[in-house]
Design an enzyme around this catalytic site. Structure first.
Site, PDB file in Angstrom:
ATOM      1  N   GLU A 274       0.845  -1.217   0.000  1.00 36.48           N
ATOM      2  CA  GLU A 274       0.000   0.000   0.000  1.00 36.48           C
ATOM      3  C   GLU A 274       0.872   1.256   0.000  1.00 36.48           C
ATOM      4  OE1 GLU A 274      -2.664  -0.616   3.360  1.00 36.48           O
ATOM      5  OE2 GLU A 274      -4.074  -1.688   2.097  1.00 36.48           O
TER       6      GLU A 274
ATOM      7  N   GLU B 129      -5.403  -8.202  -1.313  1.00 39.23           N
ATOM      8  CA  GLU B 129      -6.078  -8.070  -0.008  1.00 39.23           C
ATOM      9  C   GLU B 129      -7.531  -7.726  -0.256  1.00 39.23           C
ATOM     10  OE1 GLU B 129      -4.581  -5.469   3.083  1.00 39.23           O
ATOM     11  OE2 GLU B 129      -2.511  -5.925   2.534  1.00 39.23           O
TER      12      GLU B 129
END
Ligand code: BGP
Length: 473
Positions: free
Chosen positions: A174, A366
Site C-alpha cells: 500500500e 487483499e
C-alpha cells in the site's frame, strides 16, 4: 480473441498475511526492532519508546513457531498461493548493515520448504509496514535518500537467496498509504503534524525510485521474476452529480493513481507535477532517478480493496471510516463493524479502471471483512465460528471479480486478507478478525493460540476446488 467469462484455469486463489501482524517472535534469532514494536495501539494511539507487553504484535499469532501447522491448514483449503511479507529487521536487524542475518534468512527458507511441500506459490511483500526502527530513528526513514541504498541491498539479498523459489514479488505494501501514515508506512519519525509536504513528497519520491530499482535488480537476478507495485485502492464517487463533486472525487482518486502511474508509466503525471507546483514543492529528482523510473516499470499491478468512499466540494463533509484513509460517507452503502463501507461493485469498478488505465495484469492481494467472531461448538463438537457474514462479503466480492474478468480484465489471482486471524494493522486488536481460521487470542493478550476452522474455511475450500463455480450470483 477469447475473453474468459469465468476464472481462468491457472487463477491463483489464496490468502495474505504480513510478518508484523502474525509472526510474533519479535526479537528471536537476531531480529531487530521495527516500527511496529513501538505501536501498541496501531495508528489510533501513541507510540512508545520501546516494546511494551500490551503490544499484541510482539507475539502475533506465533506463526514463527507454528508455521508448519498453519501452512498445512492453508493447504487443506487448497491454496494455490500464499502472500506473506518478509520482516526487513529479521534480515537486516538495523537496516543499514552490510551483511544479512543468516538466522533470519534461514527462517524464510523453512517457510518456503513448507509451501513447496504443498505446491503453494509464494507471493512475497518485501516491505509491509515493518521498517527497521533504527532506520526511522537514525535517518528519519524514507525522508532520507540513503534509504534507497539500504532497500536495494535488502531486496538484492532476497532475490539472490529466494529468486529460484519465489516468482512473484511486491515492493511496498500500500505504497500510497504513506500520504496518511508516514510513520507506519514510511518509517518517518517526524510527527505527522510537523512533517512538511516538501519532506513527505521527497520521501515518496525515494520510495518510488527504490521500488523501480528493486525491479531492476530482480530482473538482473532472473528475467523470470515478476515484480508488482501494491496500491491501497479506493474508488471515490462524487457525492452528488454536481460537476464540482465529480472533480473532487477525481482529485481524491488521483492521489492514489499517482503511485500506479509512476510504477507503470515510468514518469510523474502532469496532474501531479501541477499539484507540486501549486504547493510550491520542488523535489530533488536526479537524472539517474528519472532513468530508473522510466526503465524499470512493474510487471503487474497489485492492490488491496476493502471499501469505496465519496468526495464532495459542495456538501457538508461527513467523514467516513476507512482503511488508513477516509472520505465522505456514502449514504447508499452499509458499513462493517469498524465503519468501512461494504461495496462489492466497487471492486469491479476498480478492476476495470486499473485495466483500462494501465493494461497490466492485476492481482487482488487483499480483501475481506474485519468482524467480531464468536466461537461456538460445531455439529461435530469442535469449536467453530458461524461466519455467514464473512462468506456473504467474500462471495459478493468474488462475483464482481468474475464480472470484471468477463469484462476483459486480466486478473492473476486473489489473496484474501488475514486468512488466519491476526493482529489488526490500524487498531492493533485481535478482535478485528478476517480469517477462515480462528486463533484463540484476545485483545488483552490471553488465549491458547489454538487454531479452529470457521465455517468460511469449508466455503473457501469449495470455491477454490470449483474454481469459483460454487459462488452464488
Ligand atoms: C491494509 C494492510 C493490512 C491489513 C488490512 C486490514 O491496510 O495492508 O496490513 O491489516 O489493511 O486492516 P486492519 O488490520 O486495520 O483492519
Amino acid at each position: 480473441m477469447n475473453t474468459p467469462t469465468t476464472f481462468p484455469d491457472n487463477f491463483l486463489w489464496g490468502g495474505a498475511l504480513a510478518a508484523n501482524q502474525y509472526e510474533g517472535a519479535y526479537d528471536a534469532d537476531g531480529k531487530g526492532l521495527s516500527v511496529q514494536d513501538v505501536m501498541p495501539q496501531g495508528i489510533v494511539g501513541p507510540r512508545t519508546e520501546a516494546p511494551t507487553p500490551d503490544n499484541l504484535k510482539l507475539v502475533g499469532i506465533d506463526f514463527y513457531h507454528r508455521y508448519k501447522e498453519d501452512i498445512a491448514l492453508l493447504a487443506e483449503m487448497g491454496f494455490k498461493v500464499f502472500r506473506f511479507s518478509i520482516a526487513w529487521s529479521r534480515i537486516f536487524p538495523n537496516g543499514d548493515e552490510t551483511e544479512p542475518n543468516e538466522a533470519g534468512l534461514a527462517f524464510y527458507d523453512r517457510v518456503l520448504d513448507e509451501l513447496e511441500k504443498y505446491g503453494i506459490e509464494p507471493l512475497v511483500t518485501i516491505s509491509h509496514y515493518e521498517t527497521p526502527l533504527h532506520l526511522t530513528k537514525t535517518y528519519n526513514g524514507w525522508a532520507d535518500r540513503r534509504m534507497i541504498g539500504f532497500f536495494e541491498r535488502y531486496a538484492r539479498t532476497l532475490f539472490e537467496r529466494y529468486g529460484k523459489r519465489v516468482k512473484y514479488w511486491l515492493t511496498f505494501n500500500e505504497i500510497n498509504s504513506v500520504l496518511h501514515e508516514p510513520f507506519m508506512s514510511g518509517g518517518i519519525n517526524t510527527p505527522k503534524e510537523e512533517l512538511s509536504e516538501q519532506d513527505l513528497y521527497q520521501a515518496i519520491h525515494h520510495e518510488l525510485v527504490a521500488s523501480a530499482s528493486a525491479t531492476r535488480i530482480a530482473h538482473e537476478v532472473s528475467p523470470e521474476l515478476q515484480v508488482g507495485c501494491m496500491i491501497l485502492a479506493i474508488p471515490f464517487y462524487p457525492l452528488t452529480p454536481d460537476p464540482r463533486d465529480v472533480w473532487a472525487a477525481k482529485q481524491a482518486e488521483r492521489d492514489n493513481y499517482t503511485f500506479g502511474d509512476v510504477h507503470v508509466r515510468g514518469a510523474y503525471p502532469g496532474y501531479f507535477l501541477r499539484k507540486l507546483r501549486d504547493k510550491g514543492i520542488e523535489l530533488d529528482i536526479t537524472e539517474a532517478d528519472r532513468r530508473t523510473l522510466a526503465e524499470h516499470t512493474v510487471d503487474f499491478v497489485s492492490f488491496s480493496y476493502y471499501m469505496s468512499s465519496c468526495e464532495t466540494a459542495t456538501q457538508q463533509r461527513e467523514a467516513s471510516g476507512g482503511n488508513l484513509m477516509g472520505g465522505v460517507v456514502n449514504p447508499t452503502l452499509e458499513v462493517s463493524q469498524w465503519g468501512w463501507a461494504i461495496d462489492p461493485r466497487g471492486l469491479r469498478t476498480i478492476l476495470n479502471d486499473y485495466w483500462d488505465r494501465w493494461g497490466k495484469p492485476l492481482f487482488i492481494v487483499e480483501n475481506g471483512l474485519g468482524a467480531r467472531d464468536e466461537l461456538v461448538t460445531g455439529p461435530d463438537g469442535t469449536p467453530t465460528v458461524a461466519d455467514d457474514y464473512r462468506i456473504d462479503y467474500m462471495n459478493d466480492h468474488l462475483v464482481q471479480v468474475r464480472e470484471a474478468i468477463a469484462d476483459g480484465v486480466q486478473v492473476i489471482g486473489y489473496t484474501s486478507w488475514g486468512c488466519i486471524d491476526c493482529v489488526s494493522a490500524s487498531t492493533a486488536q485481535m478482535s478485528k478478525r478476517y480469517g477462515f481460521i480462528y486463533v484463540d487470542r484476545n485483545d488483552d493478550g490471553t488465549g491458547t493460540l489454538e487454531r479452529y476452522r470457521k465455517q468460511s474455511f469449508g466455503w473457501y475450500r469449495d470455491v477454490i476446488a470449483s474454481n469459483g463455480a460454487s459462488l452464488k450470483a
